[in-house]
Structures are given as C-alpha cells and as structure tokens.
Motif scaffolding. Sequence first.
Motif, PDB file in Angstrom:
ATOM      1  N   THR A 532      27.526 -60.223 -40.461  1.00  0.00           N
ATOM      2  CA  THR A 532      26.398 -59.409 -40.016  1.00  0.00           C
ATOM      3  C   THR A 532      26.787 -57.941 -40.148  1.00  0.00           C
ATOM      4  O   THR A 532      27.868 -57.542 -39.696  1.00  0.00           O
ATOM      5  N   LEU A 533      25.930 -57.154 -40.773  1.00  0.00           N
ATOM      6  CA  LEU A 533      26.216 -55.737 -40.981  1.00  0.00           C
ATOM      7  C   LEU A 533      25.150 -54.901 -40.293  1.00  0.00           C
ATOM      8  O   LEU A 533      23.962 -55.028 -40.591  1.00  0.00           O
ATOM      9  N   LEU A 534      25.596 -54.044 -39.376  1.00  0.00           N
ATOM     10  CA  LEU A 534      24.647 -53.190 -38.673  1.00  0.00           C
ATOM     11  C   LEU A 534      24.407 -51.943 -39.535  1.00  0.00           C
ATOM     12  O   LEU A 534      25.307 -51.127 -39.722  1.00  0.00           O
ATOM     13  N   VAL A 535      23.193 -51.837 -40.059  1.00  0.00           N
ATOM     14  CA  VAL A 535      22.878 -50.730 -40.964  1.00  0.00           C
ATOM     15  C   VAL A 535      22.188 -49.636 -40.152  1.00  0.00           C
ATOM     16  O   VAL A 535      21.105 -49.838 -39.597  1.00  0.00           O
ATOM     17  N   GLN A 536      22.852 -48.480 -40.091  1.00  0.00           N
ATOM     18  CA  GLN A 536      22.329 -47.391 -39.257  1.00  0.00           C
ATOM     19  C   GLN A 536      21.040 -46.810 -39.831  1.00  0.00           C
ATOM     20  O   GLN A 536      20.820 -46.843 -41.034  1.00  0.00           O
TER      21      GLN A 536
END
Length: 573
Positions: A532-536
């Motif tokens: 899971t990648l938290l994309v700002q």
Amino acid sequence: MKADLIGRRGFLQSVAAATLLLGSHKRLFAEGVKRSFGARKPEEVLEGEEFHLTLEETVVNITGTPKVATTINGSLPGPTLKWREGDEVTIHVTNKMPESASIHWHGIILPFNMDGVPGISYPGIAPGETFTYRFKVNQSGTYWYHSHTPFHEQTGMHGSIIIEPRESEPFEYDRDYIVSLSDWSDEKPSAIFRKLKIFSDYYNFNQRTVGDFFEEVKEKGFVEAFKARKMWNEMRMSDRDLSDVTAYTYTYLMNGMTDSQDWRGLFKKGEKVRLRLINESAMTNFDIRIPGLKMEVVAADGNYVKPVEVDEIRIGVAETYDVIVKPDDRAYCIFAQSIERSGFVGGTLAPDSTSKAVRPPMDKPQPLTMADMGMGAYSEKPKKMNMAHMKMTTERSEPKYPITPLPIRRSGPAVTMWAKDPRYRLDDPGVGLRGNGRKVLTYADLRSLRSTADDPQPDREIVLHLTGNMERYIWSINGITYDESEPLKFNYGERLRITFVNDTMMNHPMHLHGMWSDLETGDDAHLVRKHTLLVQPGSKLSCRVTVDAKGAWAFHCHLLYHMLGMFRKVEVV
Ligand SMILES: [Cu+2]
C-alpha cells in the motif's frame, strides 16, 4: 466548533460501557435477523494451519448506544491469525449474515481465486455458505485481513495477521504486541456515504472562519491575506479539507478499545517491545507517536527495512509498520491522532496494570500548501541526503521508460482539477507534520534490508492520475470511474513501472492486490517492498511491479468511500 466536537467525543467516551455486552433492545431485533450480543472477549489469537471464521451480525456498544456490527467470530476486531511461513493454511469462512460477504487477505501473495474480492476473485460468500480458502504462505511479517464487500469493513470486519518467519529475524525483542487502529461509527456506512454525496464537507468542522481570515490579515496584511483566499476560492477548494470523515462521527479504536478503555501493553524493566502498527481503518490516516520514546522502524508492510529511528509515523489506511521501543520503567502513551486532528485514540505501554499514561494534546491542524495542490515543490529545507536520494526528491534526472498510453478524461463529472506541477515529495512528512520538531518517518527514510540491485529495470511505465470531483463526491482514476473503466492489462513476466499523480487534495492509500509494489525512493539498490502506497496530495510517487501472478486482481484506493470510483480491475495476461 472544534472544542465542542472534542467535548462531545469526551462525553461519549466517558459513558461508553467497558464491555460490548448489553441488555435487551427490542428495536434491534425487529427485523427478524438473528443477532448475537457481543461480549468483550480477550484478544483472540488463532494459530495453526486450519482456521474457522464465522461472519455474523453482533450487537455492540462502543459509544453508549447499542448498534449492529459485522463481526468475525463475534469480536471486533476479528481474531488475530497466526500463520507460519511455508505452511499451507486452510481457512473456512462461514457467512451467517443475511447478505453476501467476503474476506480478503491484505498484502498476502496468493493465487487470484483465493484473494477474496467479490466480482474479481470469486462471487463472494452467499448467506449460509462456507467458502474454504487454501494457499501456501510464502512470506512473513505483519499483515491484516478484511471484508471486501462495501461497508462491512466499516462496521468491524477486519483483523490482524502475524506470519512467523522460517529464518530468524534481523532484530531482537522481548515482547510482541499488535497495535491495530480502526474507526467506528454509530452511523450506518450507507448513511455516511449518502451525506458525503450531498455535502462532501459534511464531517469537516475545520473549515475557515471569518476569524481565521482576520488572523491572517494580522499576520500577512490585508492584500496578501485576500490574495491567498481569493486563489483558494477560485479553485473552489479549501485548504482545510484533510479528511472526508472525522471524529464528528468516528470513535477511534486501538485493538478495538476506545481511548477511555485504554488498551495496554505490559513490559518488564529493561525489555525491548515490538509493536506491530496496523491501520485497519476504513477512512482514517493516523499519525502515531509515543511521547518520550523513539521508535525504531524495522519493517514496513511486512518486509524488513534498514532500521531507522523516528519520533512519529504517519500510517496510511492499510499500511503496517513494525517498530521496536525500549521503554524506561514508567508508563507511556501510544498516541494516534487522525490526520485532520479531529480526534485520537491512545493506549498505554506500562510496567504495571494500573498506571495510565497522560495523553498529549492533539496537534493543531495545518492547512494544505500550494505543494499539496500540485503546484510545485515542497519548500522545507532539504535535509542531508545522498545523491541517489536527491534525484528522486528534486527530480533532476527521473528515469524514463516507454509510457503506455491509457484512456484518460481531462474533464467531465468525475474530475474537477489537475495538478499543474506535481513533484516527488518523498522526504515531505506531509501536511500536519511539517516543522513540528519531531523526526517523522518519510518514504525517503525507507530502505529495504535486502538488496534490490539485481532486480530488473522496468520494461515500460503506466501513469495513473488519482482524480475526483469533491463537490459531487466522485472519485476516479484518469478521470474515469470504475464502472466506466476498462481493465488494466499487465503482461505476465514483465517489470512494470507505475507512476501515480495525485491530482486531488487528499492522501490516497493505493493498494495493488496479488503483487508487490516496490517503492522507488531514489535508491535502486534498496527499493522498499510494499502493498500500500500513501500518495500525498498534489504529488507523484512511483513503484515497480514484477508481474508474476496470473489472473484478475483489484487495484484501488483503500479509503472505503473512495473505492467505488477509484478502482481498477487488473488482468494479468
Ligand atoms: Cu482515495
């Protein structure tokens, strides 16, 4: 408004019962559905190779009002499952609810027909049916599982997974605790969603007031303050729009317990404690810290990283981090505040079962900046960093691979804004955490422990814009919602680069099923393996995927109320 909100929450928590058990509430049974009363069980850990899980409706009492939850084995969260790397596990999931349900094993690499996504992996589990999952466990570390049927996750259907490795771990500890975070609402998820469709800022009590404007006039002078406001207004956006759903409706839980119930982990003097932080929320990105203690991050999304010592971690929905702490002989607060600072949940790490750790005050919310709107660089002074690292944070020589064009709609109901100048901001702690005097973990700090120097370079690249229309509360990818989209085609055996461009003002935790997402941090020799990648907001982020799993997979934003539109089916052919 904010003070009132906290007051209200404080009150609700003070009347919350210490158990989920309650008396007779005829209204809840009027619909003719068999429901059990949930008693607060001790945290249940199931271990071995064969498991039985029952999905059912259970009456719980979290805020002082009895409500119906969707539970696994009658508890909220569900039991922790303990597997062993290399084992074949068999999990029988029985659906005792009046509607179709599902369980998905988040971050677990397995055959696609065991992945548990209705409409993609299988039809779901019909009422009264048992579905048996069987797969070999080829990884180790900290993961979780949850319903993939809209809204069941929000009402409690999630639990933690610990996978014991075959080989010894590269760190030592004396105690091992799960710290799972979740967001409970007494409102039905369908009601929350309906309100967001009507007023996307329904739960946002943090909007600017006239008073804020005069404060700014004092600081910047009238002309500057007016210009800044005018610009935001013209964009029809608010720089205070950090979360769609807040503590106005949510009670935040740690291992299923409210702040006043105060989950606690005990330790003996001199012990090292491993905490497995898991964000099992439907909608809440949390910032976690333990005032007075450094956290040594040793794994991200189940995979070992080079240890890095931090004071604070932003944990996006669905992410996991393993940290090791070395407490002194006193009580500490594990403090998790929601990204928009409307509420928090705390627990206590203590040498005894009586002392309660004092909660720190919540931080003030920070407004979004122009960088968060996709207009240029994040402007905090760059810290010392190596050159490889510099490349990704300033984009001086971004690697280029052939880009496969995808259908895209630049206007229409599902998209209202595009980031003009989105940048990689790996070393940006993110809105709310900038310049707070604490060392906050950023993606730039993450280095996988194993070498990825020999991993193949990407064959091609695809670009996915994370898009939306806040006014109508429609979320999309490349301006196209899931129901209007064609599946993405990945080629079996290829190495694919995926670049996300976040054209919205929100953080989106993007989750690809079935395959790892190797996050590019600028150091190709130590790409971090994540699920899971938290994309700002307003930023770019890239990962590489070895397409090594045939079948159909889900690829989506993990915020529950975004998922309906911000979703793609992936076909590996
Ligand atoms: Cu999202």
